[in-house]
Design a protein around this motif. Structure first.
Motif, PDB file in Angstrom:
ATOM      1  N   MET A  32       0.790  -1.149  -0.089  1.00 38.39           N
ATOM      2  CA  MET A  32       0.046  -0.198   0.073  1.00 38.39           C
ATOM      3  C   MET A  32       0.795   1.121   0.125  1.00 38.39           C
ATOM      4  SD  MET A  32      -3.022  -1.046   2.551  1.00 38.39           S
ATOM      5  CE  MET A  32      -4.074   0.496   2.225  1.00 38.39           C
ATOM      6  N   ARG A  33       1.947   1.061   0.736  1.00 37.86           N
ATOM      7  CA  ARG A  33       3.066   2.422   0.668  1.00 37.86           C
ATOM      8  C   ARG A  33       3.517   2.512  -0.583  1.00 37.86           C
ATOM      9  NH1 ARG A  33       4.248   4.788   5.537  1.00 37.86           N
ATOM     10  NH2 ARG A  33       5.324   6.305   4.317  1.00 37.86           N
ATOM     11  N   LEU A  34       3.851   1.340  -1.074  1.00 32.88           N
ATOM     12  CA  LEU A  34       4.866   1.614  -2.378  1.00 32.88           C
ATOM     13  C   LEU A  34       3.795   1.975  -3.614  1.00 32.88           C
ATOM     14  CD1 LEU A  34       6.921  -1.551  -2.375  1.00 32.88           C
ATOM     15  CD2 LEU A  34       7.786   0.747  -2.204  1.00 32.88           C
ATOM     16  N   LEU A  35       2.396   1.624  -3.624  1.00 33.45           N
ATOM     17  CA  LEU A  35       1.704   2.302  -4.493  1.00 33.45           C
ATOM     18  C   LEU A  35       1.038   3.505  -4.293  1.00 33.45           C
ATOM     19  CD1 LEU A  35      -0.173  -1.281  -5.176  1.00 33.45           C
ATOM     20  CD2 LEU A  35       1.756  -0.243  -6.560  1.00 33.45           C
ATOM     21  N   GLY A  36       1.289   4.147  -3.046  1.00 36.56           N
ATOM     22  CA  GLY A  36       1.176   5.472  -2.747  1.00 36.56           C
ATOM     23  C   GLY A  36      -0.225   5.714  -2.159  1.00 36.56           C
ATOM     24  N   PHE A  37      -0.969   4.566  -1.776  1.00 40.11           N
ATOM     25  CA  PHE A  37      -2.278   4.592  -0.929  1.00 40.11           C
ATOM     26  C   PHE A  37      -1.929   5.196   0.432  1.00 40.11           C
ATOM     27  CE2 PHE A  37      -3.104   1.171  -3.824  1.00 40.11           C
ATOM     28  CZ  PHE A  37      -4.150   1.705  -4.489  1.00 40.11           C
ATOM     29  N   LEU A  38      -0.688   5.103   1.005  1.00 40.19           N
ATOM     30  CA  LEU A  38      -0.624   5.542   2.464  1.00 40.19           C
ATOM     31  C   LEU A  38       0.608   6.590   2.514  1.00 40.19           C
ATOM     32  CD1 LEU A  38      -0.847   2.333   4.545  1.00 40.19           C
ATOM     33  CD2 LEU A  38      -2.434   3.972   4.148  1.00 40.19           C
ATOM     34  N   GLY A  39       0.598   7.274   1.326  1.00 40.10           N
ATOM     35  CA  GLY A  39       1.716   8.102   1.070  1.00 40.10           C
ATOM     36  C   GLY A  39       2.654   7.825   0.208  1.00 40.10           C
ATOM     37  N   LYS A  40       3.357   8.754  -0.464  1.00 39.95           N
ATOM     38  CA  LYS A  40       4.629   8.479  -1.350  1.00 39.95           C
ATOM     39  C   LYS A  40       5.802   8.251  -0.828  1.00 39.95           C
ATOM     40  CE  LYS A  40       2.381  11.115  -5.096  1.00 39.95           C
ATOM     41  NZ  LYS A  40       2.591  12.389  -5.974  1.00 39.95           N
ATOM     42  N   THR A  41       6.691   7.326  -1.399  1.00 41.04           N
ATOM     43  CA  THR A  41       8.097   7.257  -0.664  1.00 41.04           C
ATOM     44  C   THR A  41       8.880   8.368  -1.083  1.00 41.04           C
ATOM     45  OG1 THR A  41       8.669   6.420  -3.216  1.00 41.04           O
ATOM     46  CG2 THR A  41       8.096   4.691  -1.591  1.00 41.04           C
ATOM     47  N   LYS A  42       9.798   8.602  -0.316  1.00 41.45           N
ATOM     48  CA  LYS A  42      10.513   9.971  -0.261  1.00 41.45           C
ATOM     49  C   LYS A  42      11.569   9.865  -1.462  1.00 41.45           C
ATOM     50  CE  LYS A  42      10.363   9.998   4.721  1.00 41.45           C
ATOM     51  NZ  LYS A  42      11.494  10.519   6.055  1.00 41.45           N
ATOM     52  N   GLU A  43      11.386  11.165  -2.127  1.00 37.75           N
ATOM     53  CA  GLU A  43      12.244  11.525  -3.274  1.00 37.75           C
ATOM     54  C   GLU A  43      13.608  11.868  -2.660  1.00 37.75           C
ATOM     55  OE1 GLU A  43      11.492  10.782  -6.137  1.00 37.75           O
ATOM     56  OE2 GLU A  43       9.328  10.263  -5.768  1.00 37.75           O
ATOM     57  N   GLU A  44      13.865  12.596  -1.545  1.00 35.02           N
ATOM     58  CA  GLU A  44      15.118  12.844  -1.118  1.00 35.02           C
ATOM     59  C   GLU A  44      15.833  11.960  -0.283  1.00 35.02           C
ATOM     60  OE1 GLU A  44      17.075  16.517   1.710  1.00 35.02           O
ATOM     61  OE2 GLU A  44      15.257  16.720   1.049  1.00 35.02           O
ATOM     62  N   ILE A  45      17.018  11.666  -0.468  1.00 30.79           N
ATOM     63  CA  ILE A  45      17.648  10.587   0.273  1.00 30.79           C
ATOM     64  C   ILE A  45      18.117  11.090   1.707  1.00 30.79           C
ATOM     65  CG2 ILE A  45      19.544   8.879   0.363  1.00 30.79           C
ATOM     66  CD1 ILE A  45      17.428   8.345  -1.713  1.00 30.79           C
ATOM     67  N   THR A  46      18.102  10.326   2.838  1.00 34.28           N
ATOM     68  CA  THR A  46      18.396  10.849   3.989  1.00 34.28           C
ATOM     69  C   THR A  46      19.460  10.026   4.525  1.00 34.28           C
ATOM     70  OG1 THR A  46      16.461   9.967   5.065  1.00 34.28           O
ATOM     71  CG2 THR A  46      16.102  12.301   4.331  1.00 34.28           C
ATOM     72  N   PRO A  47      20.011  10.386   5.452  1.00 34.11           N
ATOM     73  CA  PRO A  47      21.133   9.591   6.235  1.00 34.11           C
ATOM     74  C   PRO A  47      20.432   8.612   7.033  1.00 34.11           C
ATOM     75  CG  PRO A  47      21.473  11.944   6.614  1.00 34.11           C
ATOM     76  CD  PRO A  47      20.351  11.869   6.217  1.00 34.11           C
ATOM     77  N   VAL A  48      21.264   7.213   7.058  1.00 33.44           N
ATOM     78  CA  VAL A  48      20.365   6.078   7.730  1.00 33.44           C
ATOM     79  C   VAL A  48      20.566   6.328   9.573  1.00 33.44           C
ATOM     80  CG1 VAL A  48      20.663   3.498   8.546  1.00 33.44           C
ATOM     81  CG2 VAL A  48      21.303   4.572   5.999  1.00 33.44           C
ATOM     82  N   ASN A  49      19.333   6.200  10.013  1.00 34.89           N
ATOM     83  CA  ASN A  49      19.370   6.032  11.378  1.00 34.89           C
ATOM     84  C   ASN A  49      19.969   4.541  11.972  1.00 34.89           C
ATOM     85  OD1 ASN A  49      18.364   5.698  14.164  1.00 34.89           O
ATOM     86  ND2 ASN A  49      17.041   7.283  14.158  1.00 34.89           N
ATOM     87  N   ILE A  50      20.937   4.784  12.620  1.00 35.14           N
ATOM     88  CA  ILE A  50      21.807   3.697  12.833  1.00 35.14           C
ATOM     89  C   ILE A  50      21.026   2.580  13.743  1.00 35.14           C
ATOM     90  CG2 ILE A  50      23.908   2.804  13.839  1.00 35.14           C
ATOM     91  CD1 ILE A  50      24.346   3.890  11.329  1.00 35.14           C
TER      92      ILE A  50
END
Length: 249
Positions: free
Chosen positions: A115-133
């Motif tokens: 559902m998230r990948l298809l945009g039903f629960l919001g789009k995936t982020k376009e801007e790459i952010t640092p990994v939260n370790i």
């Protein structure tokens, strides 16, 4: 089930090749698909888990090779998950869980991911952010344990997590997932063998079929498919896995 029995099921060979192609194209090993198919064809549980892990190791290794060659792999995106996933996958491989429960839990989690990948629960982020370790360490431990318990590599869960949190691009995610699946599958099957489990010799005929599908899937996934196609393919792969897990629970 014997090797002779396997050759009496040509449809199984065709479906396994298709599953290997689809999964490898997005950096996955395909274990959830193999498990679903083997369950649908009434394979014994003692055959399913080790066979899925062996096929997973083969296909994820091929997939990682192609994505790494295309310079899509990011070590900093991989190691925080692997640090905890490998030991927990070993533990999961050593333990057992009722088939019904793990299939239902995994299928339910994958519904959210699709559902998230298809945009039903919001789009995936376009801007790459640092990994939260710290979050990555926790996620790796959870996925590792689940992977070892049911005989998968965990990439089918890790990929949506990386994409939805904006920690990597689609192809970087595919490359990281491939190696993640490879090390988890090796760890999981090690725990399985340590407990006294055996690798069924009758699973050998499946290796060649899966190799062919995985090889071409990884090749086209790493070179030919654009990001949008990969995202849609991943959503389809997850949907197939959900359906198979529910109907075979």
């Amino acid at each position: 089930m014997t090797a002779v029995d396997l050759f009496d099921i040509p449809l199984l060979f065709i479906l396994l090749a298709i599953v290997a192609f689809l999964y490898a194209s997005v950096g996955h090993g395909g274990a959830s698909g193999y498990l679903a198919l083997m369950s649908a064809f009434a394979f014994p549980v003692t055959f399913m888990k080790p066979t899925a892990l062996v096929l997973n190791i083969l296909v994820s290794g091929i997939s990682f090779y192609f994505y790494y060659r295309e310079k899509k792999f990011k070590w900093n995106l991989f190691y925080p998950f692997a640090i905890t996933s490998v030991p927990f996958s070993f533990l999961g491989g050593y333990l057992t869980v009722p088939t019904f429960y793990y299939k239902i839990i995994l299928a339910t989690a994958l519904i959210f991911a699709v559902m998230r990948l298809l945009g039903f629960l919001g789009k995936t982020k376009e801007e790459i952010t640092p990994v939260n370790i710290y979050l990555a360490l926790f996620v790796g431990a959870v996925i590792g344990l689940l992977s070892g318990l049911i005989g998968i590599g965990g990439g089918i869960i890790l990929s949506p997590v990386i994409l939805l949190l904006g920690w990597g691009t689609m192809k970087e995610t595919a490359a990281v997932s491939a190696l993640f699946i490879l090390v988890n599958s090796i760890s999981g099957i090690s725990g399985f063998l340590l407990k006294g489990g055996l690798l069924p010799e009758s699973s050998l005929p499946l290796i060649g079929i899966v190799f062919i599908g995985g090889f071409f899937g990884a090749y086209y996934g790493s070179k030919k498919f654009n990001t949008l196609v990969l995202r849609n393919v991943l959503a389809v792969v997850l949907s197939i896995a959900i359906y198979k897990l529910y109907v075979t629970a």
